[in-house]
Design an enzyme around this catalytic site. Sequence first.
Site, mmCIF file in Angstrom:
data_model
loop_
_atom_site.group_PDB
_atom_site.id
_atom_site.type_symbol
_atom_site.label_atom_id
_atom_site.label_comp_id
_atom_site.label_asym_id
_atom_site.label_seq_id
_atom_site.Cartn_x
_atom_site.Cartn_y
_atom_site.Cartn_z
ATOM 1 N N ASP A 1 0.817 -1.216 0.000
ATOM 2 C CA ASP A 1 0.000 0.000 0.000
ATOM 3 C C ASP A 1 0.850 1.265 0.000
ATOM 4 O OD1 ASP A 1 -2.480 -1.445 0.030
ATOM 5 O OD2 ASP A 1 -2.079 -1.932 2.122
ATOM 6 N N LYS B 1 -11.655 -4.841 -3.288
ATOM 7 C CA LYS B 1 -12.860 -5.086 -2.464
ATOM 8 C C LYS B 1 -14.112 -4.769 -3.269
ATOM 9 C CE LYS B 1 -10.606 -5.016 1.933
ATOM 10 N NZ LYS B 1 -9.301 -4.456 1.533
HETATM 11 O O1 3DU Z 1 -2.307 -3.404 8.293
HETATM 12 P P1 3DU Z 1 -1.353 -3.643 7.155
HETATM 13 O O2 3DU Z 1 -0.498 -2.467 6.813
HETATM 14 O O3 3DU Z 1 -0.583 -4.923 7.345
HETATM 15 O O4 3DU Z 1 -2.261 -3.831 5.820
HETATM 16 C C1 3DU Z 1 -3.347 -4.702 5.766
HETATM 17 C C2 3DU Z 1 -3.818 -4.893 4.356
HETATM 18 O O5 3DU Z 1 -4.873 -5.847 4.329
HETATM 19 C C3 3DU Z 1 -4.370 -3.642 3.677
HETATM 20 O O6 3DU Z 1 -4.000 -3.707 2.304
HETATM 21 C C4 3DU Z 1 -5.862 -3.767 3.806
HETATM 22 O O7 3DU Z 1 -6.569 -3.217 2.723
HETATM 23 C C5 3DU Z 1 -6.077 -5.278 3.816
HETATM 24 N N1 3DU Z 1 -7.222 -5.735 4.598
HETATM 25 C C6 3DU Z 1 -7.320 -5.498 5.923
HETATM 26 O O8 3DU Z 1 -6.433 -4.869 6.527
HETATM 27 C C7 3DU Z 1 -8.448 -5.991 6.625
HETATM 28 C C8 3DU Z 1 -9.402 -6.694 6.016
HETATM 29 O O9 3DU Z 1 -10.409 -7.177 6.706
HETATM 30 C C9 3DU Z 1 -9.255 -6.941 4.662
HETATM 31 C C10 3DU Z 1 -8.154 -6.456 3.986
#
Ligand code: 3DU
Length: 213
Positions: A12, A62
């Site tokens: 991201d 999504k």
């Molecule tokens: O928290 P992080 O930076 O590890 O990113 C989590 C990723 O997973 C992010 O791309 C988000 O869109 C996705 N995601 C969720 O965080 C939660 C969900 O329920 C589904 C997708």
Amino acid sequence: MQKKNRVILALDVTSGADAVKIVEAVKDHVDAVKINWPLILAAGPDIIRQISRHRDVICDMKIADIPYINGLIVNQAMSRGASAVICHGFTGEDSVKACVDAAKGQAFVVTEMSHPGGKQFTAPVADKLAALAKGAGARGIVAPATRPERIADLRKLIGDLEIISPGVGAQGGKATDALRAGADYIIVGRAIYEAKDPKDAARALSEEARQSL
Ligand code: 3DU
């Protein structure tokens, strides 16, 4: 998608050049790269093809529209080199089926979301969303590493469908807990791409993941 590291990178970042640099650095320690609106909007949809030269790409838009539009969105992603897509299930079986068909089965359905607000609307219907995913022929579901007990519950409902699990690292979930509860892969974003050395961070997570099995 290979199943070696058990880690999917959630990329991201909002620069195409940074994205490619990170993928080149971490690719030996992740099995796929998940991209979402921030990167697609910043770098343009061709970023899907660029990253797909290194690793399988999961397009996490999504998707949540009527069946006809869902099909168009998935076709655009797959024609640019995506290996799989992520869609919402609350739109109903016909909308999910349109994604599954356009992706030739390579669709994951969001069930209970990992953030605190995920408890508000998604958690109460997560079991139904998981059953819908199975009935629609999806490849798997997205389930929260922040609530490993829910991964275990959902695993019982879906049999051998895959579970990909976000929430490790920045959101507080632990790789070991998610995988032992039944996830096939953890999805990790900030804990890798914001690390001082993303390659080291990805390597450490994949080692933890493999040791937990
Ligand atoms: O928290 P992080 O930076 O590890 O990113 C989590 C990723 O997973 C992010 O791309 C988000 O869109 C996705 N995601 C969720 O965080 C939660 C969900 O329920 C589904 C997708």
